[in-house]
Design a protein around this motif. Structure first.
Motif, PDB file in Angstrom:
ATOM      1  N   GLU A  94       1.050  -0.663  -0.173  1.00  0.00           N
ATOM      2  CA  GLU A  94       0.210  -0.452   0.317  1.00  0.00           C
ATOM      3  C   GLU A  94       0.431   0.695  -0.022  1.00  0.00           C
ATOM      4  N   PHE A  95       2.132   1.660   1.105  1.00  0.00           N
ATOM      5  CA  PHE A  95       3.017   2.521   1.363  1.00  0.00           C
ATOM      6  C   PHE A  95       3.507   2.642  -0.582  1.00  0.00           C
ATOM      7  N   ARG A 147       0.930   3.936  -2.826  1.00  0.00           N
ATOM      8  CA  ARG A 147       1.032   5.409  -2.478  1.00  0.00           C
ATOM      9  C   ARG A 147       2.138   6.350  -2.656  1.00  0.00           C
ATOM     10  N   TYR A 148       3.401   5.941  -2.715  1.00  0.00           N
ATOM     11  CA  TYR A 148       4.360   6.548  -3.816  1.00  0.00           C
ATOM     12  C   TYR A 148       4.320   6.661  -5.128  1.00  0.00           C
ATOM     13  N   LYS A 183       1.246   6.172  -7.129  1.00  0.00           N
ATOM     14  CA  LYS A 183       0.470   7.227  -7.552  1.00  0.00           C
ATOM     15  C   LYS A 183       0.997   8.676  -6.783  1.00  0.00           C
ATOM     16  N   ALA A 184       2.084   9.068  -5.887  1.00  0.00           N
ATOM     17  CA  ALA A 184       2.109  10.812  -5.631  1.00  0.00           C
ATOM     18  C   ALA A 184       3.166  10.862  -7.142  1.00  0.00           C
TER      19      ALA A 184
END
Length: 596
Positions: A295-296, A299-300, A302-303
């Motif tokens: 998940e992290f 998120r990375y 996607k950022a």
């Protein structure tokens, strides 16, 4: 108990789906006859179930990122298909297999240059080199057993649409031998050869007279040692910008020919890069976190991708973002170049940031100011056996010439594609070239191209586009397979209308400036053939085909021939007969009989 027996056509009751109690459905196909006396014309009702799939043969050209993605998804989505991929090289990976010059790397962050279905948590750097990217693609092809569809060292040299039989005849050359060719046939021909694979030499008088080693960045000689050599580098595009800082400490003297000014900008998604937007190596701790915390990692990813997706505003003329980007680039370039003559020569005066693909050049500007380096602008008049002659008539001796002069990016196919009485290559000789959504062209049947004219190549990663191209084309193939479609092709009127809008819109962008860009085939006078909008804008358009933009031809001659004998495959293949009421356990299969 409610009686649930069902008498079939032969008068017997039989169990269905393995249950002892009969189910009130007929699962044997009905006995029907074709209409031997047509109601009108010579149309004949086909005795098939609606939804029956016909076998499709597909020829795909190239096993770079497009071929890998298509081969993976084709067999997850479809059956009764046969795929042959013809790859000119002896390995997968396309441009990342071919390009191995010093400093060769992707200007897109590593975590954005990967498939959504095959994430790599252990990229070594923020911006990865060509070797690591090629290893990534090769690993995927091995892991998912995709190489079995590929014929390596097979180059397509001709393609012809055979109208009568509704197939492509594709001529293939084996092992680079013009005398060893054969023909293959397919219902669809998909062009996945990419746009950065047909490298070109500069047009300079005497080029072939040079006696020393001369290499093109796209065909680098790995045995070439530049240590202590006098080197001429022609070109300061994406490859030249990477080569020059990589070799500056090895060579004895470096001559750089900057044939046109260039904006050197911060890399793509610099907010998450190193200081001043520079590359950096991921720590083992970070790679481990990417691996153990999906998940992290998502998120990375996607950022960083989000940062890429907002860059389109700086491409639009006179926006605050465009003005700020130009101001920042001028200040940074002036600071790094330091010398007035270099500032005047290298920084563009008549086009904005983004006219050419933004070029992040870590160490490039500093290399131009090095005491070893001499910079020439414009074209050089002549190459000699011992070196080159500059614009002042002075000859300079060199040991090695590097041609960082890019590719033929005209989007023109490298071989004849004959359909509907014309050679598709001829469409690219006019300034009025037409394309369709970056994935096809008018009046070329059963043909799609990955990364074609009018695609969004100006900003961001190509891999999301490739995934959307694949999904779009699979939607078309699924329709063709069950609806009796012989031929589907983009209407000329649709392509013309699309290009009219695109060409007018692109005048609002930096891409239309008077720069020598591969968006315009290297011709400052040619129109740019890019997507008229942002990446998000483009991917949204690709979510669903606009079938109103296509002409269709049907095997039966009737567009409703696919209705067949009045029954659907669902009635005989075990799927839920009342799916519209909702699925039990989210499974589309007929439930067992209900006993009350």
């Amino acid at each position: 108990m409610i009686e649930t027996s069902q008498t079939l056509m032969n008068g017997s009751s039989v169990p269905v789906n393995g249950h002892s109690n009969p189910v009130p459905i007929i699962r044997s196909e009905p006995v029907t006859k074709t209409n031997s006396t047509p109601v009108a014309g010579d149309y004949v009702v086909r005795d098939v179930l609606m939804g029956t799939k016909r076998k499709l043969n597909i020829i795909f050209m190239g096993m770079g990122c497009s071929g890998i993605n298509f081969a993976h998804h084709l067999f997850k989505r479809m059956d009764k298909v046969e795929l042959t991929v013809y790859e000119k090289n002896n390995a997968v990976g396309g441009t990342w297999f071919e390009n191995r010059y010093p400093g060769c790397a992707c200007d897109i962050p590593s975590v954005c240059y990967q498939f959504t279905w095959a994430k790599k948590p252990d990229w070594s750097q923020y911006y990865s080199g060509s070797k690591e990217i090629h290893e990534y693609f090769d690993d995927i092809a091995e892991r998912y057993d995709l190489k079995k569809y590929v014929k390596f060292q097979h180059r397509i040299v001709n393609a012809e649409w055979l109208e009568t039989v509704g197939k492509w005849k594709v001529t293939v050359m084996r092992n680079g031998d013009p005398n060893d060719t054969f023909d293959d046939y397919a219902d669809f021909f998909l062009h996945g050869g990419g746009v950065l694979n047909n490298w070109r030499w500069p047009e300079i008088k005497g080029l072939n007279t040079f006696k020393g080693p001369m290499v093109h960045t796209a065909n680098w000689d790995q045995s070439l040692d530049l240590t202590g050599k006098r080197v001429l580098n022609i070109g300061v595009g994406s490859s030249g910008v990477q080569v020059i800082p990589t070799i500056i400490n090895k060579v004895d003297k470096l001559f750089v020919v900057a044939r046109s000014p260039v904006w050197i900008t911060a890399g793509f998604a610099p907010a998450y890069a190193g200081p001043d937007g520079e590359n950096f190596h991921y720590s083992s701790e970070m790679k481990n976190r990417f691996k153990t915390d999906p998940e992290f990692y998502l998120r990375y990813c996607k950022a960083i991708e989000s940062e890429l997706n907002v860059r389109f505003k700086l491409i639009l003329n006179d926006t605050p973002e465009a003005i700020a980007a130009k101001k920042f680039s001028i200040e940074e370039m002036s600071r790094k170049l330091s010398r007035k003559e270099l500032i005047d020569q290298i920084i563009p005066k008549n086009f904005n940031v983004g006219c050419r693909r933004p070029t992040p050049g870590n160490g490039f500007l500093e290399a131009l100011t090095h005491e070893k380096t001499t910079v020439f602008t414009g074209e050089i008049p002549e190459i000699t056996p011992a070196g080159f002659i500059d614009k002042n008539g002075v000859e300079h001796e060199v040991d090695v010439i590097i041609c960082a002069t890019g590719f033929d990016t005209s989007f023109r196919p490298q071989f004849p594609i004959i359909a509907n009485g014309r050679n598709f290559q001829d469409d690219f000789t006019s300034s009025e070239m037409q394309g369709y959504l970056g994935l096809s062209a008018p009046e070329v049947p059963n043909y799609f191209v990955f990364i074609g004219a009018y695609g969004p190549l100006g900003h961001g990663s190509v891999l999301p586009m490739v995934e959307f191209y694949t999904d779009y084309i699979l939607q078309v193939l699924e329709k063709v397979q069950v609806e009796g479609i012989k031929k589907i092709q983009v209407k000329r009127s649709a392509a013309k209308a699309f290009c009219e809008h695109a060409d007018k819109f692109l005048l609002r962008t930096a891409w239309s400036g008077p720069c020598s860009s591969w968006f315009k085939g290297g011709n400052t006078q040619q129109k740019p053939v890019l997507w008229p909008g942002s990446r998000i804008h483009y991917l949204t358009v690709l979510e669903k085909p606009r079938y109103e933009d296509f002409d269709f031809e049907y095997w039966s001659g009737n567009p409703f021939g696919y209705l067949g004998n009045g029954f659907s495959t669902r009635e005989y293949d075990g799927r839920d007969l009342t799916w519209y009421m909702g699925l039990l356990h989210e499974k589309d299969e007929q439930p067992p009989p209900l006993v009350l």
